[in-house]
Scaffold this motif. Structure first.
Motif, PDB file in Angstrom:
ATOM      1  N   ASN A 172      39.508  78.504  45.903  1.00  0.00           N
ATOM      2  CA  ASN A 172      40.709  79.503  45.647  1.00  0.00           C
ATOM      3  C   ASN A 172      41.596  79.584  46.898  1.00  0.00           C
ATOM      4  O   ASN A 172      40.967  79.926  48.021  1.00  0.00           O
ATOM      5  N   PRO A 173      42.914  79.957  46.606  1.00  0.00           N
ATOM      6  CA  PRO A 173      43.748  79.629  45.432  1.00  0.00           C
ATOM      7  C   PRO A 173      43.867  78.119  45.478  1.00  0.00           C
ATOM      8  O   PRO A 173      43.962  77.196  46.419  1.00  0.00           O
ATOM      9  N   GLN A 230      49.270  76.953  45.557  1.00  0.00           N
ATOM     10  CA  GLN A 230      49.904  77.994  46.262  1.00  0.00           C
ATOM     11  C   GLN A 230      51.362  77.369  46.755  1.00  0.00           C
ATOM     12  O   GLN A 230      51.499  76.113  46.794  1.00  0.00           O
ATOM     13  N   TYR A 283      51.620  80.531  40.082  1.00  0.00           N
ATOM     14  CA  TYR A 283      50.583  81.513  39.084  1.00  0.00           C
ATOM     15  C   TYR A 283      50.353  81.431  37.530  1.00  0.00           C
ATOM     16  O   TYR A 283      51.581  80.755  37.279  1.00  0.00           O
ATOM     17  N   GLU A 325      41.682  88.868  48.206  1.00  0.00           N
ATOM     18  CA  GLU A 325      42.951  88.957  48.922  1.00  0.00           C
ATOM     19  C   GLU A 325      44.029  88.525  48.003  1.00  0.00           C
ATOM     20  O   GLU A 325      45.023  89.090  48.172  1.00  0.00           O
ATOM     21  N   TYR A 326      43.752  87.279  47.620  1.00  0.00           N
ATOM     22  CA  TYR A 326      44.737  86.761  46.803  1.00  0.00           C
ATOM     23  C   TYR A 326      45.043  87.249  45.464  1.00  0.00           C
ATOM     24  O   TYR A 326      45.915  86.789  44.719  1.00  0.00           O
ATOM     25  N   GLU A 327      44.336  88.045  45.140  1.00  0.00           N
ATOM     26  CA  GLU A 327      44.326  89.115  44.008  1.00  0.00           C
ATOM     27  C   GLU A 327      44.940  90.337  44.445  1.00  0.00           C
ATOM     28  O   GLU A 327      45.813  90.818  43.488  1.00  0.00           O
ATOM     29  N   GLY A 331      50.306  90.215  47.162  1.00  0.00           N
ATOM     30  CA  GLY A 331      51.335  89.197  46.744  1.00  0.00           C
ATOM     31  C   GLY A 331      52.417  89.794  46.282  1.00  0.00           C
ATOM     32  O   GLY A 331      52.754  90.831  46.367  1.00  0.00           O
ATOM     33  N   GLY A 388      46.450  85.080  40.635  1.00  0.00           N
ATOM     34  CA  GLY A 388      46.443  86.165  41.316  1.00  0.00           C
ATOM     35  C   GLY A 388      47.455  86.527  42.247  1.00  0.00           C
ATOM     36  O   GLY A 388      48.388  85.881  42.811  1.00  0.00           O
ATOM     37  N   THR A 418      51.141  85.470  42.503  1.00  0.00           N
ATOM     38  CA  THR A 418      51.488  84.490  43.710  1.00  0.00           C
ATOM     39  C   THR A 418      50.749  83.327  43.812  1.00  0.00           C
ATOM     40  O   THR A 418      51.123  82.165  44.290  1.00  0.00           O
ATOM     41  N   TYR A 419      49.464  83.203  43.373  1.00  0.00           N
ATOM     42  CA  TYR A 419      48.462  82.131  43.624  1.00  0.00           C
ATOM     43  C   TYR A 419      48.019  81.693  42.514  1.00  0.00           C
ATOM     44  O   TYR A 419      47.606  82.462  41.312  1.00  0.00           O
ATOM     45  N   CYS A 433      44.741  80.346  40.685  1.00  0.00           N
ATOM     46  CA  CYS A 433      43.064  80.276  40.932  1.00  0.00           C
ATOM     47  C   CYS A 433      42.349  79.903  39.745  1.00  0.00           C
ATOM     48  O   CYS A 433      42.954  79.759  38.667  1.00  0.00           O
TER      49      CYS A 433
END
Ligand code: BMA
Length: 424
Positions: free
Chosen positions: A125-126, A129, A142, A372-374, A377, A402, A405-406, A408
């Motif tokens: 993950n992600p 992006q 996303y 972090e990616y959740e 963002g 996430g 932004t991302y 996942c």
């Protein structure tokens, strides 16, 4: 009010709510007759226990208790995750304290002992992006919908933000559902005036259902007409054919069932957000003869039923999956706090014949923002799923966004999600 227990200095004993004298008198007068009956019943109950069972601490009684405990623990169906062992008896032997009934007193230390993650974040993950679009500059990708096609290939309909946050729907392909290749161009979508007005702000969160030998794609749109949902069809997910808008404002998060109802109608989950439909957003189920006209609607899951992680709103997320235990759905729950709105993921099992009846729902989220990616963002603290694929070996891939932004993926097992619905 709590008092220190006489026998054990480390525990506090709940003795009732402290109140002013007037209220106490009022309560006392109200409940005195009820208490008299209850105390008599309780006394009779204890008396019959003492008459028919051996004394509490005789060797026979201790042996019986041990046997019961052993039987309970051998009933554990999922050794990996302990189930909530709360057992509610209507009145515990010692629930009557100075005239106040405390039904939970026997279980005051009970809680769901969750020792296993049902969904595990994919280590890659992600999976998509904004930088994957380079040299094209994008802001985010996303809340996309991963689909497994009959031939075994995977396709993802990606929600992509341009630099000004206007959406593009971008296709991606994969042979394993984890590693994705973006197509060279986004999907071609309508260009007429109504589409431009309805999507003036954004279009988002695609959901794809295979039914009647083709893909039905629903996309929420926001613009001049508040939230409307557009229906497209496709045979191959290479091109999309616009059919119509399938609601008057304001309704969203629509997901079509992969099978018709027992009386032959299409079914969809949805989240009407008008005040009379629950305001914050409860999950409803509606029927249709043709996918355009919808009605015969049932409110099926309310925010108050998942208070602790969805009191601020909840909506359907993934296409229902038929299981022996009922239709399995994932939903997103919203919880406002002082600084943010947390979006997490819950699961529920619906009755197979009457899917507006919720048989089980997870009282705890099965995925919530931590990575972090959740957490960071465009919108913080968001896990937002739009699809779930169940593989032939019953492993599961959940596609979720996430932090807006991302893109996942979370991995799991079908039986663990079902277990969580029934036990968490
Ligand atoms: C919802 C939708 C989702 C988004 C979420 C959090 O209203 O727009 O697509 O992930 O808000 O911003």
């Amino acid at each position: 009010m709590y008092e220190q227990a006489k026998d054990n200095t480390r525990t506090l004993k709940f003795t009732g709510y402290k109140d002013n004298k007037d209220n106490k008198d009022r309560i006392f007068h109200l409940i005195l007759p009820i208490l008299t009956i209850l105390i008599s019943c309780e006394f009779a109950h204890n008396l019959s226990d003492h008459t028919h069972s051996p004394s509490a601490n005789t060797p026979t009684a201790i042996q019986q208790r041990n046997q019961t405990t052993q039987a309970k623990s051998s009933n554990q169906v999922n050794p990996g995750s302990e189930k909530n062992q709360t057992t509610h008896s209507p009145i515990c032997p010692d629930t009557l304290i100075i005239g106040i009934i405390l039904p939970e007193r026997c279980n005051m230390t009970s809680y769901a002992k969750i020792t296993k993650d049902v969904l595990v974040r994919y280590e890659g993950n992600p999976v998509l992006q904004a930088s994957d679009f380079l040299p094209l500059r994008m802001r985010a990708v996303y809340n996309s919908c991963g689909v497994k096609m009959a031939e075994g290939k995977y396709v993802m309909l990606c929600r992509t933000n341009q630099l000004n946050h206007k959406t593009l729907l971008w296709g991606a392909d994969s042979v394993d559902g984890l590693n994705w290749t973006l197509r060279p161009e986004p999907f071609a979508l309508p260009t007429d005036d109504l589409w431009l007005a309805v999507t003036r702000s954004v279009f988002y969160d695609p959901r794809v259902t295979w039914i009647d030998g083709e893909y039905k794609v629903l996309i929420a749109c926001e613009g001049d007409q508040n939230c409307r949902v557009a229906l497209f069809t496709s045979s191959d997910l290479q091109t999309l054919k616009f059919v119509n808008y399938v609601n008057a404002p304001d309704n969203r998060n629509m997901v079509i069932f992969p099978e018709k109802s027992v009386d032959g109608r299409y079914m969809r989950l949805e989240r009407p957000t008008i005040p009379s439909a629950g305001g914050k957003g409860n999950i409803w189920l509606s029927h249709s003869p043709d996918l355009i006209h919808w009605g015969d609607s049932y409110e099926m899951l309310k925010t108050t039923e998942v208070w602790n992680y969805a009191i601020s709103g909840l909506g359907p997320s993934t296409v229902p999956v038929r299981t022996d235990e009922g239709w399995l759905i994932l939903f997103h729950g919203i919880m406002n706090n002082c600084t943010t709105r947390e979006y997490s993921v819950g699961a529920a099992l619906l009755d197979l014949d009457k899917p507006w009846i919720v048989k089980h729902v997870t009282k705890h989220p099965i995925l919530f923002p931590v990575a972090e990616y959740e957490m960071r963002g465009l919108v913080e603290h968001v896990c937002f799923p739009c699809s779930m694929i169940v593989e032939p070996d019953n492993s599961v891939k959940v596609y979720y966004g996430g932090a807006d932004t991302y893109q996942c993926v979370a991995l799991g097992q079908l039986e663990d999600i079902i277990y969580a619905c029934k036990n968490w």
